[in-house]
Design a protein around this motif. Structure first.
Motif, mmCIF file in Angstrom:
data_model
loop_
_atom_site.group_PDB
_atom_site.id
_atom_site.type_symbol
_atom_site.label_atom_id
_atom_site.label_comp_id
_atom_site.label_asym_id
_atom_site.label_seq_id
_atom_site.Cartn_x
_atom_site.Cartn_y
_atom_site.Cartn_z
ATOM 1 N N LEU A 52 0.666 -1.070 -0.042
ATOM 2 C CA LEU A 52 -0.081 -0.006 -0.057
ATOM 3 C C LEU A 52 0.800 1.136 0.169
ATOM 4 O O LEU A 52 0.290 2.259 -0.303
ATOM 5 C CB LEU A 52 -0.741 0.003 1.207
ATOM 6 C CG LEU A 52 -1.999 -1.129 1.180
ATOM 7 C CD1 LEU A 52 -2.815 -0.988 2.595
ATOM 8 C CD2 LEU A 52 -2.896 -0.830 0.263
ATOM 9 N N LEU A 75 -0.951 -11.507 -1.923
ATOM 10 C CA LEU A 75 -2.228 -10.988 -1.232
ATOM 11 C C LEU A 75 -3.172 -11.982 -1.426
ATOM 12 O O LEU A 75 -4.423 -12.155 -0.519
ATOM 13 C CB LEU A 75 -2.650 -9.958 -2.238
ATOM 14 C CG LEU A 75 -2.024 -8.574 -1.820
ATOM 15 C CD1 LEU A 75 -2.451 -7.488 -2.596
ATOM 16 C CD2 LEU A 75 -2.064 -8.297 -0.384
ATOM 17 N N HIS A 86 -12.736 -0.159 6.098
ATOM 18 C CA HIS A 86 -12.366 0.239 4.402
ATOM 19 C C HIS A 86 -13.226 -0.320 3.337
ATOM 20 O O HIS A 86 -13.005 -0.294 2.234
ATOM 21 C CB HIS A 86 -10.852 -0.197 4.037
ATOM 22 C CG HIS A 86 -10.912 -1.569 4.045
ATOM 23 N ND1 HIS A 86 -11.242 -2.595 4.967
ATOM 24 C CD2 HIS A 86 -10.130 -2.608 3.385
ATOM 25 C CE1 HIS A 86 -11.100 -3.882 5.008
ATOM 26 N NE2 HIS A 86 -10.231 -3.809 3.604
ATOM 27 N N PHE B 81 -8.697 3.564 -0.747
ATOM 28 C CA PHE B 81 -8.390 2.536 -1.862
ATOM 29 C C PHE B 81 -7.657 1.432 -1.076
ATOM 30 O O PHE B 81 -7.311 0.576 -1.875
ATOM 31 C CB PHE B 81 -7.323 3.214 -2.744
ATOM 32 C CG PHE B 81 -7.844 4.117 -3.597
ATOM 33 C CD1 PHE B 81 -8.571 3.737 -4.793
ATOM 34 C CD2 PHE B 81 -7.788 5.498 -3.398
ATOM 35 C CE1 PHE B 81 -9.316 4.766 -5.743
ATOM 36 C CE2 PHE B 81 -8.282 6.360 -4.290
ATOM 37 C CZ PHE B 81 -8.942 6.137 -5.351
ATOM 38 N N VAL B 82 -7.768 1.030 0.098
ATOM 39 C CA VAL B 82 -7.148 -0.020 0.914
ATOM 40 C C VAL B 82 -7.872 -1.149 0.580
ATOM 41 O O VAL B 82 -7.149 -2.108 0.264
ATOM 42 C CB VAL B 82 -7.344 0.273 2.414
ATOM 43 C CG1 VAL B 82 -6.857 -1.029 3.342
ATOM 44 C CG2 VAL B 82 -6.503 1.422 2.970
ATOM 45 N N TYR B 83 -9.263 -1.264 0.445
ATOM 46 C CA TYR B 83 -9.821 -2.567 0.065
ATOM 47 C C TYR B 83 -9.339 -2.782 -1.368
ATOM 48 O O TYR B 83 -9.038 -4.137 -1.576
ATOM 49 C CB TYR B 83 -11.349 -2.443 0.265
ATOM 50 C CG TYR B 83 -12.025 -3.828 -0.021
ATOM 51 C CD1 TYR B 83 -11.834 -4.583 0.898
ATOM 52 C CD2 TYR B 83 -12.604 -4.166 -1.226
ATOM 53 C CE1 TYR B 83 -12.574 -5.964 0.633
ATOM 54 C CE2 TYR B 83 -13.349 -5.204 -1.513
ATOM 55 C CZ TYR B 83 -13.188 -6.209 -0.576
ATOM 56 O OH TYR B 83 -13.877 -7.382 -0.616
ATOM 57 N N LEU B 85 -6.774 -1.970 -3.087
ATOM 58 C CA LEU B 85 -5.405 -2.325 -3.407
ATOM 59 C C LEU B 85 -4.843 -3.704 -2.413
ATOM 60 O O LEU B 85 -3.822 -4.050 -2.743
ATOM 61 C CB LEU B 85 -4.383 -1.075 -2.711
ATOM 62 C CG LEU B 85 -4.625 0.197 -3.704
ATOM 63 C CD1 LEU B 85 -3.891 1.391 -2.627
ATOM 64 C CD2 LEU B 85 -4.249 0.065 -5.121
ATOM 65 N N THR B 86 -5.829 -4.260 -1.682
ATOM 66 C CA THR B 86 -5.550 -5.437 -0.879
ATOM 67 C C THR B 86 -6.244 -6.582 -1.703
ATOM 68 O O THR B 86 -6.188 -7.825 -1.221
ATOM 69 C CB THR B 86 -5.579 -5.380 0.427
ATOM 70 O OG1 THR B 86 -7.027 -4.738 0.770
ATOM 71 C CG2 THR B 86 -4.676 -4.317 1.316
ATOM 72 N N LEU B 87 -7.101 -6.301 -2.890
ATOM 73 C CA LEU B 87 -7.606 -7.237 -3.248
ATOM 74 C C LEU B 87 -6.463 -8.164 -4.471
ATOM 75 O O LEU B 87 -5.541 -7.532 -4.877
ATOM 76 C CB LEU B 87 -8.625 -7.143 -4.335
ATOM 77 C CG LEU B 87 -9.952 -6.459 -3.803
ATOM 78 C CD1 LEU B 87 -10.939 -5.884 -4.692
ATOM 79 C CD2 LEU B 87 -10.652 -7.482 -2.864
ATOM 80 N N ARG B 91 -3.308 -4.290 -10.185
ATOM 81 C CA ARG B 91 -4.164 -2.987 -10.186
ATOM 82 C C ARG B 91 -4.632 -2.437 -11.465
ATOM 83 O O ARG B 91 -5.585 -1.937 -11.514
ATOM 84 C CB ARG B 91 -3.033 -2.036 -9.588
ATOM 85 C CG ARG B 91 -2.851 -2.232 -7.981
ATOM 86 C CD ARG B 91 -1.848 -1.300 -7.593
ATOM 87 N NE ARG B 91 -1.531 -1.932 -6.022
ATOM 88 C CZ ARG B 91 -0.765 -1.247 -5.321
ATOM 89 N NH1 ARG B 91 0.035 -0.460 -5.556
ATOM 90 N NH2 ARG B 91 -0.445 -1.838 -4.284
#
Lengths: 298, 216
Positions: A52, A75, A86, B81-83, B85-87, B91
Motif C-alpha cells: 500500500l 495477497l 475500508h 483505496f485500501v480494500y 489495493l489489497t484485493l 491494479r
C-alpha cells in the motif's frame, strides 16, 4: 523454519516520519505480536508489506513472494484486517461478503454463513449502519473465510467491547489451531497479545527495538531487588534497563537477558539479591522502550 | 469478478442510472409528442421544435458520464483505496473492471433510449421523406456518455494532489484570460482549447452535431 514475512533493511520516508533499516522476520506458523506506542510505525510497516506504500529501500517478501513485484499472489493468501474499516458502506453484510468471495477463490461461503450466525450479524444490514463491534466482526469474518495462510491484523480489537474482543480473538485462535496459519497482529493493547502470541517485535519511532520469542521476551527481563554496593556490578553479563535506589545500599534494577546462573555472579561481588521478580509483557515492553529512548537521547 | 464489480457499481449509482433511464425513455416520447405538428404540412417547424429538444440528449449524456465516473471511485477513495489495493488482482485489472462496469451501466441506459426511440418511431406516422434514426441516436448517446465517462474516469482517478494542481492551473488560466479580456489586450487561448475539445475530431466532439430522432 521459513519466514512468512521478511523485511530486509527496509526504509520508507514521508513528511515528518521515517522508517530506517527495518529488518524483521516472522516465522511461518507463528502468532507474531507487533507492539509499539501510537505513531511507532506499526501501521506503516503493515502498509509497506501489503504494497500500500512504496518501499524506499530494502526488500520485503510475504509468503516467499517479493513485494510489490509478486503482490497479487501474496495477497491471494493473505487476509487483512485494517485499523480503520475500508469496506463499501452502501453494501449490506451479505453483499460485502459476496464481493469479497468473488475475488478470493478459496473463500468458504458455508463457513461465512456459520460465522454470520455465530457473530450475530444481520446479513441485510447496510455496512454504514453497523456498530464498531459488528464491523470488526465482519472484517475478521471476511479475512478468515478466504482461508489465508497469513493473517495480518492491524489493531483488530481497538475500541471493541470485551465481549466482541473475545469473540474476534477466539475466532482467530481457532483458525490458527486448525490451519497452522501465520498471524501478524499489531496492537498497543499489550495484555491482549500476551495470551495470544508466541513471537513479539517492538517498534518505536520507526525502528525495531527488539524481536524475539515471547518466552524469551518475558523470561529474559527481571526486576532485581539488590542490597549492597551495586557499583561493583559494572560490566554485568546482563543489560541494565533501569536503576532506582530508594535508600543507600538498596536498589531496584530492571535487567534484560537475565539467566538464573547470574545470581552467582552477583553474589560473588558482595551484593545480595533480596528478590528476583518476573515482569509481565506490558512492564517488559515499557521498560525496554524507556531504555531504548534513554539510549537514543544519550 | 466483473459481475461482482457491476453489482458494486450498480449499488453505488443505481439512483442516477434509474433517473437517466427515466430521462432517456421520456425524451423521445415527450419530444416527438410535443413537437408533432397539428398541421401535417408544417414539417419544418416540427423539425425545428424537435431540434430544440435534442439539446437534452448530450446534456443527459454529459451529466451521466461525469456522475458515473465520480461515483466509480467515491467509495474507494473514502476507504483510501485500501480494500481495492489489497484485493489479489493486478491494479490495472481492477481499474479495467471498474471502467467496464461503468460502461455496462451506461450501455443499459443507451439500450433504454434505443427501446424508447423504437417505440416512439413505431407509433408515430410520418411523411415519406422523413427518416427515423433510433439506432443511430442511441449509439451516439452511448458513445457520447462513454466519452465523458472515460475522460472523467481518468481525471477522477488521478491522485488528489495532482487533481488540485490541475484544477488550480485551469482556474489560473481562466482568470488570466478574463484579465486579458478586461484590459482589452490581444490573446485568446480558452476558445481554441474548447473548440479543440468539442471539435468534430476532438475527444468530446461526439457531444456536438445533430441529435435528431426524426430527420429528413
Amino acid at each position: 523454519m521459513s519466514d512468512a514475512i521478511r523485511f530486509d533493511h527496509v526504509a520508507y520516508r514521508t513528511r515528518g516520519f521515517a522508517i530506517e533499516g527495518l529488518s524483521l522476520a516472522v516465522p511461518t506458523g507463528s502468532i507474531y505480536g507487533f507492539l509499539g506506542p501510537n505513531g511507532a510505525g506499526k501501521t506503516t510497516s503493515i502498509r509497506l508489506m501489503l504494497g500500500l506504500l512504496p518501499v524506499g529501500a530494502g526488500a520485503i517478501t510475504v509468503l516467499g513472494r517479493k513485494v510489490p513485484a509478486e503482490l497479487p499472489v501474496a495477497l491471494a493468501a493473505t487476509g487483512y484486517v485494517p485499523e480503520r474499516p475500508h469496506l463499501h458502506p452502501f453494501l449490506t453484510v451479505a453483499e460485502s461478503i459476496d464481493l469479497h468471495a468473488a475475488f478470493h477463490v478459496r473463500f468458504d461461503r458455508r463457513w461465512a454463513g456459520e460465522l454470520i450466525r455465530e457473530f450475530r450479524l444481520a446479513p441485510d444490514r447496510p455496512l454504514a449502519r453497523l456498530s464498531k463491534g459488528e464491523m470488526g466482526k465482519l472484517l475478521i469474518l471476511q479475512a478468515l473465510c478466504q482461508q489465508p495462510e497469513l493473517l495480518v491484523l492491524d489493531e483488530p480489537t481497538d475500541g471493541l467491547d470485551p465481549v466482541v474482543r473475545r469473540d474476534v480473538l477466539s475466532a482467530v485462535v481457532d483458525y490458527v489451531a486448525e490451519r497452522q496459519a501465520t498471524v501478524f497482529i499489531s496492537s498497543h493493547l499489550v495484555h491482549e497479545l500476551e495470551r495470544l502470541c508466541d513471537w513479539v517485535g517492538v517498534m518505536d519511532q520507526g525502528r525495531l527495538v527488539t524481536e524475539m520469542p515471547m518466552e524469551h521476551f518475558k523470561n529474559g527481563i527481571k526486576r532485581l531487588r539488590l542490597r549492597g554496593p551495586t557499583e561493583r556490578l559494572a560490566e554485568a553479563p546482563f543489560a541494565v534497563l533501569s536503576r532506582s535506589a530508594k535508600e543507600p545500599e538498596s536498589a531496584v534494577w530492571v535487567v534484560d537477558r537475565w539467566e538464573a546462573r547470574m545470581t552467582e555472579w552477583i553474589d560473588a561481588r558482595g551484593v545480595a539479591i533480596d528478590r528476583v521478580e518476573d515482569l509481565d509483557l506490558e512492564e517488559g515492553f515499557v521498560e525496554r522502550l524507556r531504555a531504548r529512548r534513554e539510549v537514543a537521547r544519550a | 469478478m466483473l459481475s461482482a464489480m457491476i453489482r458494486l457499481h450498480w449499488k453505488s449509482s443505481r439512483a442516477w442510472v434509474l433517473a437517466a433511464i427515466a430521462a432517456v425513455v421520456a425524451l423521445p416520447i415527450v419530444s416527438v409528442a410535443l413537437a408533432w405538428p397539428h398541421d401535417s404540412a408544417d414539417v419544418a417547424s416540427f423539425l425545428a421544435r424537435l431540434d430544440a429538444w435534442s439539446l437534452f440528449y448530450p446534456a443527459v449524456a454529459g451529466v451521466l458520464g461525469a456522475v458515473m465516473a465520480g461515483l466509480t471511485w467515491r467509495s474507494d477513495r473514502r476507504g483510501d483505496f485500501v480494500y481495492a489495493l489489497t484485493l489479489p488482482i493486478e491494479r490495472w485489472r481492477y481499474v479495467w473492471y471498474r471502467f467496464l462496469s461503468g460502461a455496462m451501466l451506461i450501455a443499459s441506459v443507451a439500450a433504454a433510449l434505443w427501446l424508447a426511440a423504437l417505440l416512439t418511431v413505431a407509433t408515430t406516422p410520418r411523411a415519406a421523406f422523413l427518416h427515423a434514426y433510433p439506432t443511430a441516436l442511441a449509439a451516439k448517446f452511448g458513445l457520447a456518455t462513454l466519452a465523458v465517462f472515460s475522460a472523467s474516469f481518468a481525471l477522477v482517478a488521478l491522485p488528489g494532489r495532482v487533481r488540485q494542481v490541475g484544477a488550480r492551473a485551469i482556474l489560473a488560466l481562466i482568470a488570466l484570460q478574463a484579465l486579458v479580456f478586461l484590459l482589452g489586450w490581444q490573446g485568446n487561448w480558452l476558445v481554441p482549447v474548447l473548440e479543440a475539445l468539442t471539435d468534430r475530431f476532438g475527444p468530446l466532439g461526439i457531444l456536438g452535431g445533430r441529435w435528431m430522432l426524426i430527420d429528413v
